[in-house]
Design a protein around this motif. Sequence first.
Motif, PDB file in Angstrom:
ATOM      1  N   LEU A  15      -4.676   4.448  -5.885  1.00 47.91           N
ATOM      2  CA  LEU A  15      -3.947   5.597  -6.401  1.00 47.91           C
ATOM      3  C   LEU A  15      -2.437   5.490  -6.276  1.00 47.91           C
ATOM      4  CD1 LEU A  15      -6.249   8.565  -5.358  1.00 47.91           C
ATOM      5  CD2 LEU A  15      -5.982   7.516  -7.607  1.00 47.91           C
ATOM      6  N   GLY A  16      -1.943   4.954  -5.189  1.00 46.59           N
ATOM      7  CA  GLY A  16      -0.501   4.908  -4.961  1.00 46.59           C
ATOM      8  C   GLY A  16       0.161   3.755  -5.684  1.00 46.59           C
ATOM      9  N   CYS A  17       1.115   4.054  -6.553  1.00 42.18           N
ATOM     10  CA  CYS A  17       1.802   3.020  -7.333  1.00 42.18           C
ATOM     11  C   CYS A  17       2.576   2.046  -6.455  1.00 42.18           C
ATOM     12  CB  CYS A  17       2.771   3.661  -8.330  1.00 42.18           C
ATOM     13  SG  CYS A  17       1.965   4.586  -9.628  1.00 42.18           S
ATOM     14  N   ASP A  18       3.032   2.492  -5.302  1.00 43.26           N
ATOM     15  CA  ASP A  18       3.840   1.650  -4.427  1.00 43.26           C
ATOM     16  C   ASP A  18       3.010   0.867  -3.421  1.00 43.26           C
ATOM     17  OD1 ASP A  18       6.205   2.474  -5.631  1.00 43.26           O
ATOM     18  OD2 ASP A  18       6.373   4.218  -4.318  1.00 43.26           O
ATOM     19  N   GLU A  19       1.718   1.135  -3.362  1.00 43.37           N
ATOM     20  CA  GLU A  19       0.835   0.468  -2.407  1.00 43.37           C
ATOM     21  C   GLU A  19       0.329  -0.846  -2.989  1.00 43.37           C
ATOM     22  OE1 GLU A  19       0.226   1.665   0.686  1.00 43.37           O
ATOM     23  OE2 GLU A  19       1.610   3.280   0.184  1.00 43.37           O
ATOM     24  N   ASP A  20       0.274  -1.878  -2.158  1.00 38.11           N
ATOM     25  CA  ASP A  20      -0.308  -3.148  -2.599  1.00 38.11           C
ATOM     26  C   ASP A  20      -1.821  -2.986  -2.585  1.00 38.11           C
ATOM     27  OD1 ASP A  20      -1.119  -5.701  -3.134  1.00 38.11           O
ATOM     28  OD2 ASP A  20      -0.119  -6.611  -1.413  1.00 38.11           O
ATOM     29  N   PRO A  21      -2.473  -3.093  -3.753  1.00 41.24           N
ATOM     30  CA  PRO A  21      -3.912  -2.874  -3.808  1.00 41.24           C
ATOM     31  C   PRO A  21      -4.738  -4.038  -3.284  1.00 41.24           C
ATOM     32  CG  PRO A  21      -3.112  -3.484  -5.953  1.00 41.24           C
ATOM     33  CD  PRO A  21      -1.900  -3.365  -5.059  1.00 41.24           C
ATOM     34  N   GLY A  22      -4.089  -5.150  -2.986  1.00 43.18           N
ATOM     35  CA  GLY A  22      -4.819  -6.310  -2.501  1.00 43.18           C
ATOM     36  C   GLY A  22      -5.523  -7.038  -3.635  1.00 43.18           C
ATOM     37  N   PRO A  23      -6.284  -8.062  -3.291  1.00 40.61           N
ATOM     38  CA  PRO A  23      -6.980  -8.850  -4.313  1.00 40.61           C
ATOM     39  C   PRO A  23      -7.934  -7.975  -5.119  1.00 40.61           C
ATOM     40  CG  PRO A  23      -7.109  -9.931  -2.180  1.00 40.61           C
ATOM     41  CD  PRO A  23      -6.530  -8.570  -1.949  1.00 40.61           C
ATOM     42  N   PHE A  40       4.261   1.912 -15.818  1.00 42.08           N
ATOM     43  CA  PHE A  40       4.870   0.702 -16.345  1.00 42.08           C
ATOM     44  C   PHE A  40       4.653  -0.443 -15.359  1.00 42.08           C
ATOM     45  CE2 PHE A  40       7.324   4.165 -18.218  1.00 42.08           C
ATOM     46  CZ  PHE A  40       7.208   3.854 -19.562  1.00 42.08           C
ATOM     47  N   VAL A  41       4.350  -1.615 -15.868  1.00 43.89           N
ATOM     48  CA  VAL A  41       4.081  -2.783 -15.018  1.00 43.89           C
ATOM     49  C   VAL A  41       5.265  -3.095 -14.106  1.00 43.89           C
ATOM     50  CG1 VAL A  41       3.579  -5.259 -15.066  1.00 43.89           C
ATOM     51  CG2 VAL A  41       2.436  -3.731 -16.645  1.00 43.89           C
ATOM     52  N   ASP A  42       6.476  -2.872 -14.610  1.00 44.44           N
ATOM     53  CA  ASP A  42       7.668  -3.161 -13.812  1.00 44.44           C
ATOM     54  C   ASP A  42       7.832  -2.221 -12.626  1.00 44.44           C
ATOM     55  OD1 ASP A  42       8.255  -5.160 -15.603  1.00 44.44           O
ATOM     56  OD2 ASP A  42       9.729  -3.991 -16.710  1.00 44.44           O
ATOM     57  N   GLU A  43       7.212  -1.057 -12.696  1.00 45.41           N
ATOM     58  CA  GLU A  43       7.403  -0.035 -11.659  1.00 45.41           C
ATOM     59  C   GLU A  43       6.175   0.190 -10.778  1.00 45.41           C
ATOM     60  OE1 GLU A  43       8.531   3.382 -13.910  1.00 45.41           O
ATOM     61  OE2 GLU A  43      10.357   2.449 -14.665  1.00 45.41           O
ATOM     62  N   CYS A  44       5.011  -0.224 -11.224  1.00 44.25           N
ATOM     63  CA  CYS A  44       3.757   0.092 -10.530  1.00 44.25           C
ATOM     64  C   CYS A  44       3.092  -1.192 -10.029  1.00 44.25           C
ATOM     65  CB  CYS A  44       2.835   0.837 -11.495  1.00 44.25           C
ATOM     66  SG  CYS A  44       1.210   1.218 -10.809  1.00 44.25           S
ATOM     67  N   ARG A  49      -0.597  -5.813 -10.539  1.00 41.28           N
ATOM     68  CA  ARG A  49      -1.637  -6.676  -9.960  1.00 41.28           C
ATOM     69  C   ARG A  49      -2.878  -6.693 -10.847  1.00 41.28           C
ATOM     70  NH1 ARG A  49      -3.226  -8.964  -4.649  1.00 41.28           N
ATOM     71  NH2 ARG A  49      -1.117  -8.342  -4.133  1.00 41.28           N
ATOM     72  N   ALA A  50      -3.241  -5.524 -11.374  1.00 43.61           N
ATOM     73  CA  ALA A  50      -4.415  -5.432 -12.243  1.00 43.61           C
ATOM     74  C   ALA A  50      -4.215  -6.243 -13.520  1.00 43.61           C
ATOM     75  CB  ALA A  50      -4.707  -3.966 -12.566  1.00 43.61           C
ATOM     76  N   ARG A  51      -3.059  -6.093 -14.135  1.00 44.02           N
ATOM     77  CA  ARG A  51      -2.790  -6.842 -15.363  1.00 44.02           C
ATOM     78  C   ARG A  51      -2.816  -8.339 -15.099  1.00 44.02           C
ATOM     79  NH1 ARG A  51       2.702  -6.978 -18.916  1.00 44.02           N
ATOM     80  NH2 ARG A  51       3.310  -8.324 -17.203  1.00 44.02           N
ATOM     81  N   ASN A  52      -2.183  -8.768 -14.028  1.00 46.85           N
ATOM     82  CA  ASN A  52      -2.182 -10.193 -13.695  1.00 46.85           C
ATOM     83  C   ASN A  52      -3.597 -10.718 -13.464  1.00 46.85           C
ATOM     84  OD1 ASN A  52       0.581 -10.310 -13.929  1.00 46.85           O
ATOM     85  ND2 ASN A  52       0.962 -10.141 -11.736  1.00 46.85           N
ATOM     86  N   THR A  53      -4.418  -9.923 -12.795  1.00 46.54           N
ATOM     87  CA  THR A  53      -5.808 -10.309 -12.545  1.00 46.54           C
ATOM     88  C   THR A  53      -6.561 -10.486 -13.854  1.00 46.54           C
ATOM     89  OG1 THR A  53      -5.847  -9.179 -10.403  1.00 46.54           O
ATOM     90  CG2 THR A  53      -7.975  -9.582 -11.462  1.00 46.54           C
ATOM     91  N   LEU A  54      -6.393  -9.533 -14.770  1.00 42.85           N
ATOM     92  CA  LEU A  54      -7.100  -9.598 -16.050  1.00 42.85           C
ATOM     93  C   LEU A  54      -6.592 -10.751 -16.919  1.00 42.85           C
ATOM     94  CD1 LEU A  54      -7.378  -5.792 -16.802  1.00 42.85           C
ATOM     95  CD2 LEU A  54      -9.205  -7.339 -16.069  1.00 42.85           C
ATOM     96  N   VAL A  55      -5.301 -11.016 -16.876  1.00 38.61           N
ATOM     97  CA  VAL A  55      -4.742 -12.133 -17.646  1.00 38.61           C
ATOM     98  C   VAL A  55      -5.262 -13.456 -17.080  1.00 38.61           C
ATOM     99  CG1 VAL A  55      -2.606 -13.388 -18.190  1.00 38.61           C
ATOM    100  CG2 VAL A  55      -2.709 -10.898 -18.468  1.00 38.61           C
ATOM    101  N   GLU A  56      -5.225 -13.601 -15.763  1.00 33.02           N
ATOM    102  CA  GLU A  56      -5.675 -14.844 -15.127  1.00 33.02           C
ATOM    103  C   GLU A  56      -7.157 -15.120 -15.367  1.00 33.02           C
ATOM    104  OE1 GLU A  56      -4.534 -14.430 -11.039  1.00 33.02           O
ATOM    105  OE2 GLU A  56      -2.403 -14.641 -11.507  1.00 33.02           O
ATOM    106  N   SER A  57      -7.955 -14.060 -15.483  1.00 39.02           N
ATOM    107  CA  SER A  57      -9.391 -14.235 -15.709  1.00 39.02           C
ATOM    108  C   SER A  57      -9.723 -14.404 -17.192  1.00 39.02           C
ATOM    109  CB  SER A  57     -10.172 -13.046 -15.133  1.00 39.02           C
ATOM    110  OG  SER A  57      -9.919 -11.876 -15.903  1.00 39.02           O
ATOM    111  N   GLY A  58      -8.715 -14.275 -18.048  1.00 34.89           N
ATOM    112  CA  GLY A  58      -8.930 -14.432 -19.481  1.00 34.89           C
ATOM    113  C   GLY A  58      -9.462 -13.184 -20.167  1.00 34.89           C
ATOM    114  N   ARG A  59      -9.529 -12.074 -19.457  1.00 39.13           N
ATOM    115  CA  ARG A  59     -10.043 -10.835 -20.035  1.00 39.13           C
ATOM    116  C   ARG A  59      -8.968 -10.047 -20.772  1.00 39.13           C
ATOM    117  NH1 ARG A  59     -15.059  -8.874 -18.303  1.00 39.13           N
ATOM    118  NH2 ARG A  59     -16.101 -10.342 -16.941  1.00 39.13           N
TER     119      ARG A  59
END
Length: 68
Positions: A15-23, A40-44, A49-59
Motif C-alpha cells: 500500500l505505501g508508495c514509499d515502502e520497498d515491497p521486496g521481491p 507514477f513509476v518515478d515517484e512510487c 518494482r512491479a513494472r520491473n518485475t513484469l518487464v523482466e518476466s516478459g509479461r
Amino acid sequence: MQLSEVNRHIAAALLGCDEDPGPMDSERAHAAMQLHIDCFVDECRVRRRARNTLVESGRCVLDERAIR
C-alpha cells in the motif's frame, strides 16, 4: 472480498508508495500495478518494482516512450 491474515500482510506491504515491497513474483506485481494504477513509476517504489518485475518476466513490454 475478505482477505486472509497472510493476504492482509501482503496487501499492507504493497500500500505505501514509499515502502520497498521486496521481491515480487508476477502475480504480486500484477496486483501491485492495480493497487497503484494512479501512481507514477518515478515517484512510487511499489509501482516501479512491479513494472520491473513484469518487464523482466516478459509479461509486460514497454513502449519506447517509457524507456529512459
